[in-house]
Design an enzyme around this catalytic site. Structure first.
Site, PDB file in Angstrom:
ATOM      1  N   GLU A   1     -23.507 -22.940 -27.047  1.00 40.68           N
ATOM      2  CA  GLU A   1     -22.983 -22.849 -28.424  1.00 40.68           C
ATOM      3  C   GLU A   1     -24.017 -23.299 -29.453  1.00 40.68           C
ATOM      4  O   GLU A   1     -23.817 -24.255 -30.206  1.00 40.68           O
ATOM      5  CB  GLU A   1     -21.693 -23.669 -28.542  1.00 40.68           C
ATOM      6  CG  GLU A   1     -20.597 -23.136 -27.623  1.00 40.68           C
ATOM      7  CD  GLU A   1     -19.268 -23.868 -27.748  1.00 40.68           C
ATOM      8  OE1 GLU A   1     -19.281 -25.047 -28.117  1.00 40.68           O
ATOM      9  OE2 GLU A   1     -18.228 -23.255 -27.465  1.00 40.68           O
TER      10      GLU A   1
ATOM     11  N   GLU B   1     -16.722 -19.271 -21.389  1.00 38.21           N
ATOM     12  CA  GLU B   1     -15.711 -20.309 -21.608  1.00 38.21           C
ATOM     13  C   GLU B   1     -14.501 -19.655 -22.236  1.00 38.21           C
ATOM     14  O   GLU B   1     -14.633 -18.908 -23.211  1.00 38.21           O
ATOM     15  CB  GLU B   1     -16.200 -21.401 -22.572  1.00 38.21           C
ATOM     16  CG  GLU B   1     -17.200 -22.360 -22.001  1.00 38.21           C
ATOM     17  CD  GLU B   1     -17.504 -23.513 -22.947  1.00 38.21           C
ATOM     18  OE1 GLU B   1     -16.605 -23.944 -23.698  1.00 38.21           O
ATOM     19  OE2 GLU B   1     -18.659 -23.969 -22.941  1.00 38.21           O
TER      20      GLU B   1
END
Ligand code: BG6
Length: 489
Positions: A191, A385
């Site tokens: 991220e 995810e």
């Protein structure tokens, strides 16, 4: 007629991160990481989102002096350090083809500045990979997942300092060389976009150490250093072995206009463009023109070496991976009701339900995200995810978690629909296959797993693992390569 199965060789599995599972924070020469000073913040998402940004020198000093794991749950994780064999066996029982996991930089380089890797750290990961190989599970390795050496943060304000690129590349070189026999899939930064939302966790930046009014400038500078480091590591991996595939990793924050008021639409467009900035750089190899313009308008000047643009252009990623949990809306109205999401506060969408933590559940948004990303970049995609945090309770000795099964089922159906429409989705790793310590709140009680871990927020418990109903459900999905989704539960 469309088949009910996912593509052949689809990479089904789960995802974890070292700092949220391993524990063993001070064993075998491991150094302190930024995760080891993250304190327990049970209400951060709902009440005090700004706590993510408020790491101070004082807080860090206090944490360093505290040698217990009482207030720092990531120091204990779920003790994967000692349970990894049994945990991997459970993942294998579910039929995992892949497991996404990260390597704690501080196990190999305790301060980040050593010239030689800590052998005990290398051995630990080699043992984990060996075990996975035995079980037929391929690793997808994240090199940086919110766990950089604390020393680099306190000494250099983390990634703001260009010298950290060399430290990271040294660490990555050891990983790529040492684990070449085991690892084909690499992710550089988890991220990478999250640097703006929690600069300390993502890049070791303590914002009070920036010069007055320069925190934002520092964040962009640090991000640039991460882009360059990511490109250099991509080059290294490709040169080491042609079988290596390197991916970037984005928090896919889907945003919809709350209404068709053109102002809402424009604000939404801007939010989504901002979210695309990171993958634009890592997939296309250059800063988007409009981002450069916006930086210039805000007097943000990124220092670059003459070769940086070439490095970015020549070393783009092989695939794009992303996390997807929720979506949110955007509105021009200051009165629009807001709700928390994954370290964001978005406008509430009246059409969606939320988890107990207020994150808006939106399976269709995943399909939209897949189509949007594939149309934009035309490279293979991986969802690395996706999942829901929930409170689980034993009833008659078993955890029945239909809410989790429903969440996953709805998301899988949308993935399948996107694939049927032509999206090249090559894999999916759920977050997380086993309960672990939450990144945002450091809670154990925010449970994501198909496997329950008997530990509470204070770390009290036997750490015994138990299979939830969803364990058997996911196993059936993998076994049938998705076909079981189309049968009644
Ligand atoms: C992702 C992170 O953003 O969200 C994970 O990469 C994290 O590390 C996950 O655990 C879920 O967030 P949280 O705060 O519920 O743990």
């Amino acid at each position: 007629m469309t088949k009910h199965t996912f593509p052949e060789n689809f990479l089904w599995g789960g995802a974890i991160a070292a700092n949220q599972v391993e524990g063993g924070w001070n064993l075998d020469g491991k150094g302190l990481s930024v995760a080891d000073v993250a304190s327990y913040k049970p209400n951060v998402d709902n009440k005090d989102y700004s706590a993510h940004l408020s790491i101070t020198n004082e807080h860090v000093k206090e944490a360093i002096l505290d040698l217990s794991d009482q207030d720092y749950p990531k120091r204990r994780g779920i003790d994967f350090y000692h349970h990894y064999k049994a945990d991997l066996a459970l993942f294998a029982e579910m039929g995992f083809k892949v497991l996404r996991l990260s390597i704690a930089w501080t196990r190999l380089f305790p301060t980040g500045e050593e010239m030689q890797a800590n052998e005990k750290g290398v051995t630990f990961y080699r043992n984990v990979f060996k075990e996975m190989k035995k079980l037929g599970i391929k690793p997808i390795v994240t090199l940086s997942h919110y766990e950089m050496p604390l020393h680099l943060s306190t000494t250099y304000n983390g990634w703001v300092n260009r010298k950290v690129i060399a430290d990271f590349v040294r660490f990555a070189t050891v990983c790529i060389d040492e684990f070449d026999d085991y690892v084909d899939y690499w992710l550089t930064f988890n991220e990478i976009d999250s640097i703006h939302r929690h600069p300390f966790t993502t890049a070791g930046i303590i914002t009070e150490n920036s010069k007055e009014n320069e925190a934002v400038q520092d964040i962009y500078q640090a991000l640039h250093h991460q882009f360059v480091a990511s490109a250099l590591v991509t080059k290294l991996a490709h040169e080491k072995n042609a079988k290596n595939k390197v991916g970037c990793m984005l928090t896919k924050l889907m945003t919809y206009p709350l209404t068709c008021d053109p102002l809402d639409v424009e604000l939404t467009l801007k939010k989504n463009l901002e979210n695309n900035f990171y993958t634009d750089v890592q997939v296309r190899g250059e800063y988007p023109k409009m981002i450069e313009k916006s930086l210039a308008d805000r007097a943000i000047k990124i220092e670059m070496l003459p070769e940086d643009r070439k490095i970015l252009k020549e070393n783009t990623v092989d695939f794009l991976s992303f996390s997807y949990y929720m979506s949110m809306a955007e509105s021009g109205s200051p009165d629009a009701e807001r709700t928390p999401g994954n370290t964001v506060l978005g406008v509430k969408n009246p059409y969606l339900e939320s988890t107990e933590w207020g994150w808006q559940i939106d399976p269709k948004g995943l399909k939209i995200a897949l189509i949007d990303l594939y149309d934009r970049y035309q490279i293979p995609l991986m969802i690395v995810e996706n999942g829901m945090g929930a409170v689980d309770q034993f009833v008659d000795g078993q955890i029945h978690d239909p809410y989790r099964i429903t969440y996953f089922k709805q998301h899988f159906m949308q993935m399948k629909a996107a694939i049927d429409e032509g999206v090249d989705l090559i894999g999916y790793t759920s977050w997380a296959p086993i309960d672990l310590v939450s990144a945002g709140t450091s809670q154990m009680s925010k449970r994501y797993g198909f496997i329950y871990v008997d530990a509470d927020d204070q770390g009290v418990g036997t750490y015994k693992r138990s299979k939830k109903d969803s364990f058997y459900w996911y196993k059936a999905v993998i076994e049938s390569n998705g076909e079981s989704l189309f049968k009644a539960i």
